[in-house]
Design an enzyme around this catalytic site. Structure first.
Site, PDB file in Angstrom:
ATOM      1  N   TYR A   1       7.125  11.148 -15.648  1.00  0.00           N
ATOM      2  CA  TYR A   1       6.346  10.011 -15.156  1.00  0.00           C
ATOM      3  C   TYR A   1       5.771   9.211 -16.329  1.00  0.00           C
ATOM      4  CZ  TYR A   1       2.622   7.421 -12.762  1.00  0.00           C
ATOM      5  OH  TYR A   1       1.798   6.428 -12.298  1.00  0.00           O
TER       6      TYR A   1
ATOM      7  N   ASN B   1       4.604  -1.621   1.085  1.00  0.00           N
ATOM      8  CA  ASN B   1       4.296  -1.037   2.400  1.00  0.00           C
ATOM      9  C   ASN B   1       3.174  -0.002   2.352  1.00  0.00           C
ATOM     10  OD1 ASN B   1       6.666   0.488   1.126  1.00  0.00           O
ATOM     11  ND2 ASN B   1       5.929   1.947   2.621  1.00  0.00           N
ATOM     12  N   SER B   2       2.733   0.361   1.129  1.00  0.00           N
ATOM     13  CA  SER B   2       1.637   1.346   1.102  1.00  0.00           C
ATOM     14  C   SER B   2       0.799   1.181  -0.165  1.00  0.00           C
ATOM     15  CB  SER B   2       2.199   2.771   1.183  1.00  0.00           C
ATOM     16  OG  SER B   2       2.757   3.135  -0.053  1.00  0.00           O
ATOM     17  N   GLY B   3      -0.279   1.933  -0.209  1.00  0.00           N
ATOM     18  CA  GLY B   3      -1.110   2.052  -1.403  1.00  0.00           C
ATOM     19  C   GLY B   3      -1.554   0.724  -2.014  1.00  0.00           C
TER      20      GLY B   3
ATOM     21  N   ILE C   1       6.490  -8.326  -3.707  1.00  0.00           N
ATOM     22  CA  ILE C   1       5.778  -7.108  -4.128  1.00  0.00           C
ATOM     23  C   ILE C   1       6.668  -5.914  -3.780  1.00  0.00           C
ATOM     24  CG2 ILE C   1       3.691  -5.699  -3.884  1.00  0.00           C
ATOM     25  CD1 ILE C   1       2.258  -8.242  -2.873  1.00  0.00           C
TER      26      ILE C   1
ATOM     27  N   GLY D   1       7.548  -2.131  -3.034  1.00  0.00           N
ATOM     28  CA  GLY D   1       6.714  -1.037  -2.502  1.00  0.00           C
ATOM     29  C   GLY D   1       5.430  -1.549  -1.882  1.00  0.00           C
TER      30      GLY D   1
HETATM   31  N1  LIG Z   1      -2.353   5.843  -7.637  1.00  0.00           N
HETATM   32  C1  LIG Z   1      -2.705   5.911  -8.915  1.00  0.00           C
HETATM   33  O1  LIG Z   1      -3.688   6.575  -9.277  1.00  0.00           O
HETATM   34  C2  LIG Z   1      -1.912   5.164  -9.950  1.00  0.00           C
HETATM   35  C3  LIG Z   1      -2.341   5.234 -11.292  1.00  0.00           C
HETATM   36  C4  LIG Z   1      -1.636   4.538 -12.252  1.00  0.00           C
HETATM   37  C5  LIG Z   1      -0.532   3.787 -11.886  1.00  0.00           C
HETATM   38  N2  LIG Z   1      -0.113   3.757 -10.578  1.00  0.00           N
HETATM   39  C6  LIG Z   1       1.088   2.960 -10.267  1.00  0.00           C
HETATM   40  O2  LIG Z   1       0.806   2.088  -9.193  1.00  0.00           O
HETATM   41  C7  LIG Z   1       2.010   1.784  -8.484  1.00  0.00           C
HETATM   42  C8  LIG Z   1       1.763   1.897  -6.986  1.00  0.00           C
HETATM   43  O3  LIG Z   1       1.535   3.265  -6.668  1.00  0.00           O
HETATM   44  P1  LIG Z   1       0.581   3.765  -5.505  1.00  0.00           P
HETATM   45  O4  LIG Z   1      -0.479   4.562  -6.160  1.00  0.00           O
HETATM   46  O5  LIG Z   1       0.190   2.649  -4.603  1.00  0.00           O
HETATM   47  O6  LIG Z   1       1.559   4.813  -4.780  1.00  0.00           O
HETATM   48  P2  LIG Z   1       2.176   4.866  -3.307  1.00  0.00           P
HETATM   49  O7  LIG Z   1       1.122   4.672  -2.283  1.00  0.00           O
HETATM   50  O8  LIG Z   1       2.967   6.147  -3.289  1.00  0.00           O
HETATM   51  O9  LIG Z   1       3.165   3.629  -3.262  1.00  0.00           O
HETATM   52  C9  LIG Z   1       4.379   3.639  -3.924  1.00  0.00           C
HETATM   53  C10 LIG Z   1       5.302   2.655  -3.254  1.00  0.00           C
HETATM   54  O10 LIG Z   1       6.544   2.673  -3.950  1.00  0.00           O
HETATM   55  C11 LIG Z   1       7.578   2.736  -2.992  1.00  0.00           C
HETATM   56  N3  LIG Z   1       8.810   3.310  -3.519  1.00  0.00           N
HETATM   57  C12 LIG Z   1       9.013   4.547  -4.026  1.00  0.00           C
HETATM   58  N4  LIG Z   1      10.299   4.707  -4.333  1.00  0.00           N
HETATM   59  C13 LIG Z   1      10.939   3.546  -4.009  1.00  0.00           C
HETATM   60  C14 LIG Z   1      12.281   3.105  -4.069  1.00  0.00           C
HETATM   61  N5  LIG Z   1      13.258   3.909  -4.486  1.00  0.00           N
HETATM   62  N6  LIG Z   1      12.578   1.861  -3.664  1.00  0.00           N
HETATM   63  C15 LIG Z   1      11.592   1.043  -3.197  1.00  0.00           C
HETATM   64  N7  LIG Z   1      10.310   1.410  -3.086  1.00  0.00           N
HETATM   65  C16 LIG Z   1       9.990   2.651  -3.492  1.00  0.00           C
HETATM   66  C17 LIG Z   1       7.007   3.612  -1.892  1.00  0.00           C
HETATM   67  O11 LIG Z   1       7.785   3.458  -0.716  1.00  0.00           O
HETATM   68  P3  LIG Z   1       7.798   4.613   0.432  1.00  0.00           P
HETATM   69  O12 LIG Z   1       6.543   4.401   1.215  1.00  0.00           O
HETATM   70  O13 LIG Z   1       9.031   4.332   1.193  1.00  0.00           O
HETATM   71  O14 LIG Z   1       7.817   5.938  -0.279  1.00  0.00           O
HETATM   72  C18 LIG Z   1       5.612   3.035  -1.799  1.00  0.00           C
HETATM   73  O15 LIG Z   1       5.609   1.878  -1.020  1.00  0.00           O
HETATM   74  C19 LIG Z   1       3.059   2.763  -9.022  1.00  0.00           C
HETATM   75  O16 LIG Z   1       3.901   2.088  -9.913  1.00  0.00           O
HETATM   76  C20 LIG Z   1       2.244   3.807  -9.751  1.00  0.00           C
HETATM   77  O17 LIG Z   1       2.969   4.406 -10.816  1.00  0.00           O
HETATM   78  C21 LIG Z   1      -0.785   4.426  -9.611  1.00  0.00           C
END
Ligand SMILES: NC(=O)c1ccc[n+]([C@@H]2O[C@H](COP(=O)([O-])OP(=O)(O)OC[C@H]3O[C@@H](n4cnc5c(N)ncnc54)[C@H](OP(=O)(O)O)[C@@H]3O)[C@@H](O)[C@H]2O)c1
Length: 308
Positions: free
Chosen positions: A192, A43-45, A39, A41
């Site tokens: 984005y 580590n979060s979310g 998986i 990323g």
């Molecule tokens: N949240 C929403 O409402 C939403 C809606 C539609 C789609 N999504 C998609 O869902 C996915 C997960 O997002 P999330 O909402 O859970 O956001 P998030 O909490 O910000 O998690 C994003 C993860 O990606 C990692 N990441 C960012 N840049 C990276 C890099 N260069 N190399 C490796 N890891 C990297 C981050 O690591 P760090 O902790 O080190 O920054 C973090 O673990 C994303 O693809 C996002 O586009 C989210």
């Protein structure tokens, strides 16, 4: 009297918000003992919640993260919450193509199996550049995962039936790809949207090139989720968005449900190349189903990451 009106109005708002945030859970309880899952990323979310759920089902879960300290902390939490010791992290920075190659080399040396790859990591709209001079969104969300998946594809084929799940966003619909300017980096939100549209084409092309080889591919919109993506913005923006997130966005545990569904469900496997929302297939806008564009993006991406 005013007091009564206030209570009625508050209750109405409460139930409307509850209804708006109503989402389906993955009801397929299949276990994943003996399966190995990456998986990005994690580590979060949404990624971390997915890791907890899949580790709970018995899988060996490898979270691929750019920050070893955050990753170590997340591994401890995932182990604790999933009651599984079969969780580890490996370093991967999707903004650096050498790091992607290094990750794949060491993964392929260390691990015999790969059953599910979850391309989850993502950057929201930020006007930054990757180490290889790609716009941050296109570079991390699409190109990093493109290279990663390509380098791991032989192992996924060996371990068939296997799955590739790629997180996208319903905001894909607000933009189209401009092949003269794939590296577009002007308006953050549009950057984005384009990267998330690229995720959809990518997922369809993975399905097409692996058809009949036991690998299936899914693009998932997780819903609007209260995750950590706002950390890339100013405190003022974060405070503003926090209120909106609290009112309308769902918790990460719910955001992970469609990813879990695509990881385990036989029903999902019938729709390789499909787009999923709320634990079921969803319909894409016609322009996002254009196989010629998907192929063109694949070939352009091969050139950009020097894969051909
Ligand atoms: N949240 C929403 O409402 C939403 C809606 C539609 C789609 N999504 C998609 O869902 C996915 C997960 O997002 P999330 O909402 O859970 O956001 P998030 O909490 O910000 O998690 C994003 C993860 O990606 C990692 N990441 C960012 N840049 C990276 C890099 N260069 N190399 C490796 N890891 C990297 C981050 O690591 P760090 O902790 O080190 O920054 C973090 O673990 C994303 O693809 C996002 O586009 C989210």
């Amino acid at each position: 009297m005013y007091f009564l009106y206030t209570i009625i109005a508050s209750l109405a708002v409460f139930f409307i918000l509850k209804w708006l945030k109503k989402r389906r859970y993955c009801t397929d309880l299949r276990r994943l003992d003996g399966k190995t899952i990456i998986i990005t990323g994690g580590n979060s979310g949404i990624g971390k919640e997915t890791a907890i759920a899949l580790a709970m089902r018995g899988a060996r879960v490898i979270i691929a993260c750019r920050d070893p300290d955050k990753a170590e902390k997340a591994v401890r939490e995932i182990k604790l919450k999933s009651h599984s010791l079969n969780v580890l992290h490996m370093e991967l920075d999707l903004a650096n193509l050498s790091s992607v190659r290094e990750f794949c080399k060491s993964f392929l040396q260390r691990e015999k199996k790969l059953d599910i790859l979850v391309n989850n990591a993502g950057m929201p709209g930020v006007l930054e550049w990757t180490d290889n001079n790609f716009s941050m969104c296109f570079g991390v969300n699409h190109l990093g995962h493109f290279l990663l998946t390509n380098l791991l594809l032989p192992r996924l084929k060996e371990c068939a039936p296997s799955r590739v799940i790629t997180l996208t966003c319903s905001s894909y619909k607000y933009q189209k790809l401009d092949f003269q300017d794939l590296n577009y980096n002007q308006l953050p939100f549009f950057t984005y949207c384009r990267s998330k549209l690229a995720n959809i084409y990518f997922s369809q092309e993975v399905a097409r090139i692996t058809e009949g080889k036991g690998v299936t591919s899914y693009a998932v919109h997780p819903g609007f989720v209260q995750s950590g993506w706002t950390c890339h913005y100013s405190i003022l923006f974060r405070m503003l968005v926090q209120v909106i997130m609290w009112m309308f966005f769902v918790p990460c545990e719910i955001g992970a449900q469609t990813v879990i569904y695509c990881a385990v469900s036989d029903e999902a496997a019938k729709h390789s190349g499909g787009y999923f929302i709320d634990c079921r297939p969803a319909t894409l806008r016609p322009f996002a189903r254009d196989a010629a564009v998907a192929k063109k993006l694949w070939e352009a991406s091969e050139r950009l990451v020097n894969l051909a």
